[in-house]
Design a protein around this motif. Structure first.
Motif, PDB file in Angstrom:
ATOM      1  N   VAL A 154      -7.397   9.732   2.403  1.00  0.00           N
ATOM      2  CA  VAL A 154      -6.241   9.351   1.591  1.00  0.00           C
ATOM      3  C   VAL A 154      -5.302   8.453   2.395  1.00  0.00           C
ATOM      4  CG1 VAL A 154      -4.259  10.192   0.301  1.00  0.00           C
ATOM      5  CG2 VAL A 154      -6.441  11.409   0.171  1.00  0.00           C
ATOM      6  N   ASP A 155      -4.989   8.857   3.628  1.00  0.00           N
ATOM      7  CA  ASP A 155      -4.140   7.998   4.448  1.00  0.00           C
ATOM      8  C   ASP A 155      -4.868   6.714   4.817  1.00  0.00           C
ATOM      9  OD1 ASP A 155      -2.021   9.749   4.336  1.00  0.00           O
ATOM     10  OD2 ASP A 155      -2.606  10.826   6.139  1.00  0.00           O
ATOM     11  N   GLY A 156      -6.172   6.834   4.999  1.00  0.00           N
ATOM     12  CA  GLY A 156      -6.951   5.634   5.312  1.00  0.00           C
ATOM     13  C   GLY A 156      -6.867   4.623   4.174  1.00  0.00           C
ATOM     14  N   ALA A 157      -7.038   5.116   2.954  1.00  0.00           N
ATOM     15  CA  ALA A 157      -6.930   4.232   1.793  1.00  0.00           C
ATOM     16  C   ALA A 157      -5.512   3.685   1.680  1.00  0.00           C
ATOM     17  CB  ALA A 157      -7.314   4.990   0.522  1.00  0.00           C
ATOM     18  N   ALA A 158      -4.543   4.545   1.926  1.00  0.00           N
ATOM     19  CA  ALA A 158      -3.148   4.104   1.838  1.00  0.00           C
ATOM     20  C   ALA A 158      -2.868   3.003   2.856  1.00  0.00           C
ATOM     21  CB  ALA A 158      -2.206   5.287   2.062  1.00  0.00           C
ATOM     22  N   ILE A 159      -3.386   3.182   4.060  1.00  0.00           N
ATOM     23  CA  ILE A 159      -3.141   2.174   5.099  1.00  0.00           C
ATOM     24  C   ILE A 159      -3.794   0.846   4.710  1.00  0.00           C
ATOM     25  CG2 ILE A 159      -3.662   1.551   7.501  1.00  0.00           C
ATOM     26  CD1 ILE A 159      -3.246   4.563   8.170  1.00  0.00           C
ATOM     27  N   THR A 160      -5.006   0.927   4.188  1.00  0.00           N
ATOM     28  CA  THR A 160      -5.684  -0.296   3.738  1.00  0.00           C
ATOM     29  C   THR A 160      -4.826  -1.015   2.693  1.00  0.00           C
ATOM     30  OG1 THR A 160      -7.779   0.856   4.052  1.00  0.00           O
ATOM     31  CG2 THR A 160      -7.856  -1.195   2.812  1.00  0.00           C
ATOM     32  N   ASN A 161      -4.218  -0.235   1.834  1.00  0.00           N
ATOM     33  CA  ASN A 161      -3.334  -0.781   0.811  1.00  0.00           C
ATOM     34  C   ASN A 161      -2.045  -1.326   1.400  1.00  0.00           C
ATOM     35  OD1 ASN A 161      -4.008  -0.908  -1.906  1.00  0.00           O
ATOM     36  ND2 ASN A 161      -3.953   1.319  -2.127  1.00  0.00           N
ATOM     37  N   GLN A 162      -1.524  -0.620   2.416  1.00  0.00           N
ATOM     38  CA  GLN A 162      -0.154  -0.878   2.869  1.00  0.00           C
ATOM     39  C   GLN A 162      -0.032  -1.976   3.906  1.00  0.00           C
ATOM     40  OE1 GLN A 162       1.120   2.980   4.092  1.00  0.00           O
ATOM     41  NE2 GLN A 162       1.445   3.708   2.022  1.00  0.00           N
ATOM     42  N   VAL A 163      -1.055  -2.126   4.730  1.00  0.00           N
ATOM     43  CA  VAL A 163      -0.928  -3.125   5.793  1.00  0.00           C
ATOM     44  C   VAL A 163      -0.576  -4.505   5.223  1.00  0.00           C
ATOM     45  CG1 VAL A 163      -2.216  -4.391   7.554  1.00  0.00           C
ATOM     46  CG2 VAL A 163      -2.228  -1.901   7.551  1.00  0.00           C
ATOM     47  N   PRO A 164      -1.238  -4.931   4.131  1.00  0.00           N
ATOM     48  CA  PRO A 164      -0.856  -6.238   3.581  1.00  0.00           C
ATOM     49  C   PRO A 164       0.588  -6.273   3.065  1.00  0.00           C
ATOM     50  CG  PRO A 164      -2.968  -5.512   2.672  1.00  0.00           C
ATOM     51  CD  PRO A 164      -2.396  -4.358   3.412  1.00  0.00           C
ATOM     52  N   SER A 246      -6.635  -8.147  -4.110  1.00  0.00           N
ATOM     53  CA  SER A 246      -6.871  -7.458  -5.373  1.00  0.00           C
ATOM     54  C   SER A 246      -7.339  -6.032  -5.112  1.00  0.00           C
ATOM     55  CB  SER A 246      -7.922  -8.205  -6.195  1.00  0.00           C
ATOM     56  OG  SER A 246      -9.209  -7.932  -5.665  1.00  0.00           O
ATOM     57  N   ASN A 247      -7.237  -5.203  -6.142  1.00  0.00           N
ATOM     58  CA  ASN A 247      -7.649  -3.804  -6.037  1.00  0.00           C
ATOM     59  C   ASN A 247      -9.088  -3.675  -5.549  1.00  0.00           C
ATOM     60  OD1 ASN A 247      -5.164  -3.327  -7.120  1.00  0.00           O
ATOM     61  ND2 ASN A 247      -5.898  -2.559  -9.107  1.00  0.00           N
ATOM     62  N   ASP A 248      -9.966  -4.448  -6.166  1.00  0.00           N
ATOM     63  CA  ASP A 248     -11.389  -4.327  -5.830  1.00  0.00           C
ATOM     64  C   ASP A 248     -11.679  -4.798  -4.401  1.00  0.00           C
ATOM     65  OD1 ASP A 248     -12.168  -3.173  -8.200  1.00  0.00           O
ATOM     66  OD2 ASP A 248     -12.449  -5.097  -9.221  1.00  0.00           O
ATOM     67  N   GLU A 249     -10.954  -5.832  -4.003  1.00  0.00           N
ATOM     68  CA  GLU A 249     -11.108  -6.352  -2.645  1.00  0.00           C
ATOM     69  C   GLU A 249     -10.763  -5.271  -1.613  1.00  0.00           C
ATOM     70  OE1 GLU A 249      -9.310 -10.436  -0.816  1.00  0.00           O
ATOM     71  OE2 GLU A 249      -8.741  -9.920  -2.851  1.00  0.00           O
ATOM     72  N   LEU A 250      -9.620  -4.621  -1.837  1.00  0.00           N
ATOM     73  CA  LEU A 250      -9.166  -3.601  -0.902  1.00  0.00           C
ATOM     74  C   LEU A 250     -10.092  -2.385  -0.923  1.00  0.00           C
ATOM     75  CD1 LEU A 250      -5.321  -3.850  -1.545  1.00  0.00           C
ATOM     76  CD2 LEU A 250      -6.504  -4.468   0.560  1.00  0.00           C
ATOM     77  N   ARG A 251     -10.558  -2.049  -2.112  1.00  0.00           N
ATOM     78  CA  ARG A 251     -11.457  -0.900  -2.249  1.00  0.00           C
ATOM     79  C   ARG A 251     -12.743  -1.156  -1.446  1.00  0.00           C
ATOM     80  NH1 ARG A 251     -10.407   1.294  -7.124  1.00  0.00           N
ATOM     81  NH2 ARG A 251     -10.812  -0.735  -8.057  1.00  0.00           N
TER      82      ARG A 251
END
Lengths: 353, 94, 250
Positions: A154-164, A246-251
């Motif tokens: 969860v934090d990993g996904a959040a970080i992927t989202n948040q760094v940008p 985009s969402n898919d890119e980050l996913r």
């Protein structure tokens, strides 16, 4: 006519100055909009008192509020394990982490307040269900391993989202995110380390870790939001540089990072379709159950009511405390004023800070 | 009926020799609590050795509308900067 | 994080070990209670403040327990009757006023104790020198909130008064002699504690509670391993996971 109407709330010098557009000609409005678009396109930061389109302001408030809400609701599933942490070292780490989440919520509410809203207003919207938080926190933490899975996935996904978002066009949001990302680097690592200890531990511990990963994997992938072609706000957010990918890119980025990490953990990811695609240079993965995503978002997740219920309860039960402190402050101010009136010469000049 | 706590701006001196810089803001009922909340929130990783808190409403800021009259005139005075001047090679301590 | 994983440091024995256990258990148990606030505090800023205090205390507990043995064995494998903490610190959180009253009574005591130990040259001096800075802050936190609750609204005043009264009977125990802390003069300690407490309560417009605080069950009982009913549940929750996996490492 471009109407600039910041949401009502306490105006502060560092926040929105509530420029009203009443005397603006259409021309001026168009000029402002063009200047704004150009500045954003040139990667300049927008600051609180700058002119900005209504929709930009509203979109930011929505996103920052949702982000702040997610931080404070996100305290609950992990705090659920503070009193049962199996070693004192883990207990200290977990307490510090949950505390960080409160802090991150605070940074984000503060950043949102620069747009002319107030924390109370945002909390009211959270409590009344008018604003959302990340759906992931509507899943329960059933075992200790869930604390690890949250940290890693969860934090990993959040970080992927948040760094940008550290490079987001709105200055206060970007600055808050820089601080948050810096502090959050320990969150993911502690989760990974926790799972590693379990995975390499007894049979029962290993099973506990695998079970947690099985339950958290798919919801973590949903954290990036709906697929690009169904995402309501994505395109505009990208144009405004609130969002950068985009969402898919980050996913996809997250999946590619997680796969080798899972291998090192000695745990499997619960997706039979997960495999490396040489041609794309990425991992392919199975279909996400979007029906579940929308259902949880609508309020039918395992813990939606519980999470909001606890938040509301804490807020309501804390009202008398907040009132007491405010009353005390008023009395002190009145007392000081009375003293000053009685002694107008005063001791004047205090030493410089 | 809940009283909303006012907003405070927090400035932190990260170490001796540096000036206080804006760290963020927080809510507190009064100055004493604002200082303590700031300590707990903005220095829990050893980020500071001194804190200022200022009620947000007490800050007067320049307006973006006045950006040009305020700041543009200083942009065309290059003679205020040392790089404006040509000094012959070999002259030192200047 | 404290460096308490150094298992080879010379362990304390006898009365000094008992004293380390008493002080360590106080810190451990109060930290646990404060940890229960996570996600429930009256305002976000207070989430952060309470967690800071809990983390300070947990750090102290880990150092103290490690002076006696393995910190986790001591925390998770002792029976309820083997804990040596004051009954005061195990009392449930109650409302915010109860938590603040508990903090007020205990942090004023702990600050005096560590101040005294830091001035000495006994085995606790280095730890106390560090801890006394933390307890000074805990004391200040409790004091600030006592002022605001005592002199805030009608409701906050009556809640604070009720909390001070309810916990008063657990304060006598703090001034019973503790084996291994022979350098501390309990009577002098109590005098300083009372003076400091009275000062704060005065400013908050609150009276010093009047009830007894040396009853048969309340005086010196926790230090002897006699606790209150809620403590057993707290310990059960704290130890359950660790005990369910004997020998596992985490």
């Amino acid at each position: 006519m471009v109407a600039v109407t910041p949401e009502t709330g306490p105006d502060t010098a560092l926040g929105a100055d509530g420029t009203d557009g009443t005397d603006m000609t259409a021309d001026l409005g168009a000029q402002l909009a063009a200047a704004f678009d150009a500045a954003v396109a040139a990667d300049e930061r927008v600051e609180p008192r700058d002119w900005m389109p209504d929709e930009y302001r509203a979109s930011l408030v929505r996103q920052m509020a949702q982000h702040a809400h997610s931080e404070i609701i996100g305290m609950q599933p992990e705090a659920n394990w503070i009193t049962r942490a199996p070693s004192l070292r883990r207990k200290a780490i977990l307490m510090a982490k949950v505390q960080d989440e409160a802090g991150h919520g605070l940074y984000l509410y503060s950043a949102a307040e620069t747009l002319g809203t107030s924390r109370d207003e945002l909390l009211d919207k959270l409590h009344s269900g008018k604003q959302k938080y990340s759906s992931i926190f509507n899943y329960p933490t059933l075992t200790w391993a869930d604390v690890g899975a949250i940290g890693w996935l969860v934090d990993g996904a959040a970080i992927t989202n948040q760094v940008p978002i550290c490079r987001c066009s709105y200055g206060p949001y970007a600055r808050a995110m820089v601080r948050i990302c810096k502090e959050e680097s320990f969150h993911q690592r502690q989760g990974y380390e926790l799972l590693l200890a379990l995975s390499r531990g007894t049979e029962a511990q290993h099973a506990m870790a695998q079970d947690a990963v099985d339950r958290w994997w798919w919801p973590s992938l949903m954290m990036f939001g709906p697929p690009d072609d169904e995402s309501a706000h994505s395109a505009q957010s990208m144009a405004w540089r609130i969002k950068r990918h985009s969402n898919d890119e980050l996913r996809q980025r997250f999946v590619d990072i997680a796969v080798p990490q899972a291998e090192s953990l000695g745990l499997t990811l619960p997706d039979p379709d997960l495999k490396w695609n040489e041609e794309r240079g990425h991992h392919d993965f199975g279909a996400i159950d979007w029906a579940e995503f929308w259902d949880v978002l609508k309020g039918n997740g395992p813990c939606n009511e519980q999470r909001i219920g606890q938040r509301r309860k804490a807020h309501e039960e804390g009202a008398w405390v907040r009132d007491a402190a405010a009353a005390y402050a008023r009395k002190q101010t009145a007392q000081q004023a009375a003293q000053q009136a009685a002694n107008p010469a005063g001791q004047n000049e205090e030493a410089r800070v | 009926m809940t009283q909303n706590w006012p907003l405070w701006e927090v400035f932190v001196r990260s170490r001796r020799g540096l000036s206080h810089t804006h760290a963020g803001s927080l809510h507190a009922p009064d100055a004493e609590m604002a200082l303590r909340n700031a300590r707990d929130l903005y220095t829990r990783r050893g980020e500071g050795i001194s804190i200022w808190v200022v009620p947000s409403t007490e800050i007067t800021a320049s307006s973006p509308d006045e950006r040009d009259p305020f700041f543009a005139p200083s942009a065309d005075k290059p003679y205020r900067h040392p790089t404006f001047y040509d000094i012959p090679e070999g002259v030192s301590h200047l | 994080m404290t460096g308490t994983d150094t298992t080879d440091t010379a362990r304390l024995t006898g009365a000094t070990a008992a004293a380390a256990l008493a002080l360590g258990d106080d810190a451990l148990i109060l930290s646990h209670r404060l940890g229960e606030w996570a996600g429930h505090a009256p305002v976000l800023e207070e989430e952060v403040a309470l967690a800071n205090i809990a983390l300070d205390l947990l750090g102290q507990a880990r150092i103290l327990l490690s002076l006696v043995g393995d910190e986790d064995e001591l925390a998770f494998l002792r029976e309820e009757r083997s804990f040596r903490n004051l009954q005061l610190v195990e009392q449930p959180n109650g409302d915010f006023a109860h938590t603040i009253a508990r903090q007020l009574y205990f942090s004023f005591y702990q600050h005096e104790v560590y101040g005294e130990l830091a001035r000495g040259d006994g085995p606790f001096a280095p730890l106390a020198a560090k801890a006394v800075k933390e307890t000074a802050y805990h004391r200040d936190h409790a004091e600030q909130w006592t002022l605001r609750l005592g002199d805030g609204t009608e409701e906050s005043r009556s809640r604070m008064r009720a909390a001070l009264d309810a916990l008063w009977k657990f304060t006598g125990e703090m001034f019973q002699p503790v084996d291994g802390l022979d350098g501390l003069d309990p009577a002098a300690l109590e005098q300083r504690w009372l003076a400091a407490l009275t000062g704060v309560l005065d400013r908050a417009g609150l009276d010093l509670p009047q009830g007894p605080r040396t009853g048969a069950w309340a005086a010196g009982a926790g230090r002897q391993g006699l606790h209150t009913e809620s403590f057993g549940r707290m310990v059960a929750e704290m130890q359950h996971l660790h005990r369910s996996h004997p020998g596992a490492s985490w």
